[in-house]
Motif scaffolding. Structure first.
Motif, PDB file in Angstrom:
ATOM      1  N   LYS A 104     -34.504  -4.663  -4.698  1.00 32.79           N
ATOM      2  CA  LYS A 104     -33.811  -5.711  -3.954  1.00 32.79           C
ATOM      3  C   LYS A 104     -32.723  -5.167  -3.052  1.00 32.79           C
ATOM      4  O   LYS A 104     -32.228  -5.875  -2.178  1.00 32.79           O
ATOM      5  CB  LYS A 104     -33.226  -6.745  -4.920  1.00 32.79           C
ATOM      6  N   GLY A 105     -32.306  -3.918  -3.286  1.00 31.57           N
ATOM      7  CA  GLY A 105     -31.299  -3.295  -2.426  1.00 31.57           C
ATOM      8  C   GLY A 105     -29.899  -3.841  -2.615  1.00 31.57           C
ATOM      9  O   GLY A 105     -29.076  -3.781  -1.707  1.00 31.57           O
ATOM     10  N   ILE A 106     -29.604  -4.324  -3.801  1.00 29.53           N
ATOM     11  CA  ILE A 106     -28.274  -4.870  -4.079  1.00 29.53           C
ATOM     12  C   ILE A 106     -27.333  -3.714  -4.416  1.00 29.53           C
ATOM     13  O   ILE A 106     -27.717  -2.753  -5.075  1.00 29.53           O
ATOM     14  CB  ILE A 106     -28.327  -5.887  -5.237  1.00 29.53           C
ATOM     15  N   ASP A 107     -26.102  -3.819  -3.977  1.00 27.36           N
ATOM     16  CA  ASP A 107     -25.075  -2.813  -4.226  1.00 27.36           C
ATOM     17  C   ASP A 107     -24.902  -2.578  -5.730  1.00 27.36           C
ATOM     18  O   ASP A 107     -24.931  -3.521  -6.522  1.00 27.36           O
ATOM     19  CB  ASP A 107     -23.764  -3.297  -3.604  1.00 27.36           C
ATOM     20  N   GLU A 108     -24.705  -1.316  -6.098  1.00 27.81           N
ATOM     21  CA  GLU A 108     -24.583  -0.944  -7.516  1.00 27.81           C
ATOM     22  C   GLU A 108     -23.510  -1.743  -8.247  1.00 27.81           C
ATOM     23  O   GLU A 108     -23.740  -2.252  -9.347  1.00 27.81           O
ATOM     24  CB  GLU A 108     -24.282   0.557  -7.618  1.00 27.81           C
ATOM     25  N   VAL A 109     -22.343  -1.865  -7.657  1.00 27.78           N
ATOM     26  CA  VAL A 109     -21.240  -2.592  -8.308  1.00 27.78           C
ATOM     27  C   VAL A 109     -21.624  -4.052  -8.525  1.00 27.78           C
ATOM     28  O   VAL A 109     -21.388  -4.614  -9.606  1.00 27.78           O
ATOM     29  CB  VAL A 109     -19.938  -2.472  -7.468  1.00 27.78           C
ATOM     30  N   ALA A 110     -22.235  -4.658  -7.531  1.00 26.76           N
ATOM     31  CA  ALA A 110     -22.654  -6.057  -7.655  1.00 26.76           C
ATOM     32  C   ALA A 110     -23.730  -6.211  -8.734  1.00 26.76           C
ATOM     33  O   ALA A 110     -23.715  -7.183  -9.502  1.00 26.76           O
ATOM     34  CB  ALA A 110     -23.166  -6.572  -6.312  1.00 26.76           C
ATOM     35  N   VAL A 111     -24.645  -5.262  -8.801  1.00 25.62           N
ATOM     36  CA  VAL A 111     -25.708  -5.316  -9.809  1.00 25.62           C
ATOM     37  C   VAL A 111     -25.120  -5.208 -11.212  1.00 25.62           C
ATOM     38  O   VAL A 111     -25.496  -5.967 -12.113  1.00 25.62           O
ATOM     39  CB  VAL A 111     -26.750  -4.191  -9.574  1.00 25.62           C
ATOM     40  N   LEU A 112     -24.187  -4.281 -11.390  1.00 24.38           N
ATOM     41  CA  LEU A 112     -23.581  -4.128 -12.710  1.00 24.38           C
ATOM     42  C   LEU A 112     -22.835  -5.394 -13.117  1.00 24.38           C
ATOM     43  O   LEU A 112     -22.904  -5.825 -14.277  1.00 24.38           O
ATOM     44  CB  LEU A 112     -22.654  -2.910 -12.737  1.00 24.38           C
ATOM     45  N   GLY A 113     -22.144  -6.017 -12.166  1.00 17.75           N
ATOM     46  CA  GLY A 113     -21.467  -7.288 -12.454  1.00 17.75           C
ATOM     47  C   GLY A 113     -22.452  -8.386 -12.794  1.00 17.75           C
ATOM     48  O   GLY A 113     -22.243  -9.157 -13.740  1.00 17.75           O
ATOM     49  N   LYS A 114     -23.534  -8.466 -12.027  1.00 11.09           N
ATOM     50  CA  LYS A 114     -24.558  -9.491 -12.252  1.00 11.09           C
ATOM     51  C   LYS A 114     -25.152  -9.386 -13.653  1.00 11.09           C
ATOM     52  O   LYS A 114     -25.387 -10.401 -14.310  1.00 11.09           O
ATOM     53  CB  LYS A 114     -25.668  -9.340 -11.202  1.00 11.09           C
ATOM     54  N   HIS A 115     -25.371  -8.156 -14.110  1.00 10.32           N
ATOM     55  CA  HIS A 115     -26.003  -7.949 -15.423  1.00 10.32           C
ATOM     56  C   HIS A 115     -24.994  -7.711 -16.546  1.00 10.32           C
ATOM     57  O   HIS A 115     -25.380  -7.395 -17.669  1.00 10.32           O
ATOM     58  CB  HIS A 115     -26.992  -6.777 -15.345  1.00 10.32           C
ATOM     59  N   LYS A 116     -23.698  -7.873 -16.206  1.00 14.30           N
ATOM     60  CA  LYS A 116     -22.618  -7.698 -17.184  1.00 14.30           C
ATOM     61  C   LYS A 116     -22.695  -6.328 -17.872  1.00 14.30           C
ATOM     62  O   LYS A 116     -22.660  -6.218 -19.100  1.00 14.30           O
ATOM     63  CB  LYS A 116     -22.629  -8.827 -18.199  1.00 14.30           C
ATOM     64  N   VAL A 117     -22.819  -5.292 -17.035  1.00 15.59           N
ATOM     65  CA  VAL A 117     -22.848  -3.912 -17.514  1.00 15.59           C
ATOM     66  C   VAL A 117     -21.586  -3.234 -16.989  1.00 15.59           C
ATOM     67  O   VAL A 117     -21.379  -3.163 -15.779  1.00 15.59           O
ATOM     68  CB  VAL A 117     -24.105  -3.171 -16.983  1.00 15.59           C
TER      69      VAL A 117
END
Length: 144
Positions: free
Chosen positions: A23-36
Motif C-alpha cells: 500500500k506504500g504507507i509510511d512506516e510510522v503511520a503503519v506502526l501507529g495503525k497496527h499499534k506496534v
C-alpha cells in the motif's frame, strides 16, 4: 542432516509489511495503525523470519525499479541525444554528462554479464553520429 522448519511471520507482521510494501504507507503511520511501538518493531527486525521477509521485499522492490528503469532507458537515451543535437549549449552539455554517467553505471544484474570495456565503447559509439560524438567531446573539453 536435520531438516530445518522455516519459521513464518505472524499475521500482524504480515499486515504491517503489506501496508508498507504493497500500500506504500509510511512506516510510522503503519506502526501507529497496527499499534506496534518502535521497540516491538525493532525486536521483529531482529527475528530471522521477519528480517528475511523484509530483505526479500526490499530486493523485490529494487528489482522492480531496475525493470522499470530498463524499460524506459531507450526513451531516455533518445531524448538525451536529441538534446545534444539541439544546438542549445547548456542542455547539450548536461545531456552529454548524463550519457557518460549512465554509461559508467551498470545495474547489479547486468554487472554479472558485463562486456569488456572495448565492446561497450564500440556499441556506444556505433549508436552515435560523428556529429554527436564531436559535440560530446567538445562539451567535455569545455567542462575541464
Amino acid at each position: 542432516m536435520a531438516s530445518r522448519k522455516r519459521r513464518r511471520i505472524s499475521a500482524k507482521q504480515k499486515a504491517v509489511l503489506n501496508d508498507i510494501f504493497v500500500k506504500g504507507i509510511d512506516e510510522v503511520a503503519v506502526l501507529g495503525k497496527h499499534k506496534v511501538d518502535g521497540r516491538l518493531f525493532r525486536r521483529w527486525l531482529g527475528q530471522e523470519a521477519f528480517a528475511d521477509e523484509v530483505d526479500y521485499r526490499l530486493d523485490s522492490a529494487r528489482r522492480q525499479s531496475e525493470f522499470k528503469l530498463a524499460l524506459y532507458a531507450p526513451k531516455a537515451a533518445d531524448r538525451l541525444i536529441k538534446l545534444i543535437e539541439s544546438g542549445k549549449e547548456e542542455p547539450a552539455r548536461r545531456a552529454c554528462l548524463d550519457i557518460i554517467a549512465s554509461c559508467n553505471q551498470r545495474p547489479a544484474m547486468a554487472q554479472a554479464a558485463a562486456e569488456t570495456p572495448a565492446e561497450e565503447n564500440l556499441q556506444i559509439s556505433s549508436r552515435m553520429t560523428p556529429e554527436t560524438v564531436s559535440r560530446l567531446l567538445k562539451a567535455l573539453a569545455a567542462e575541464k
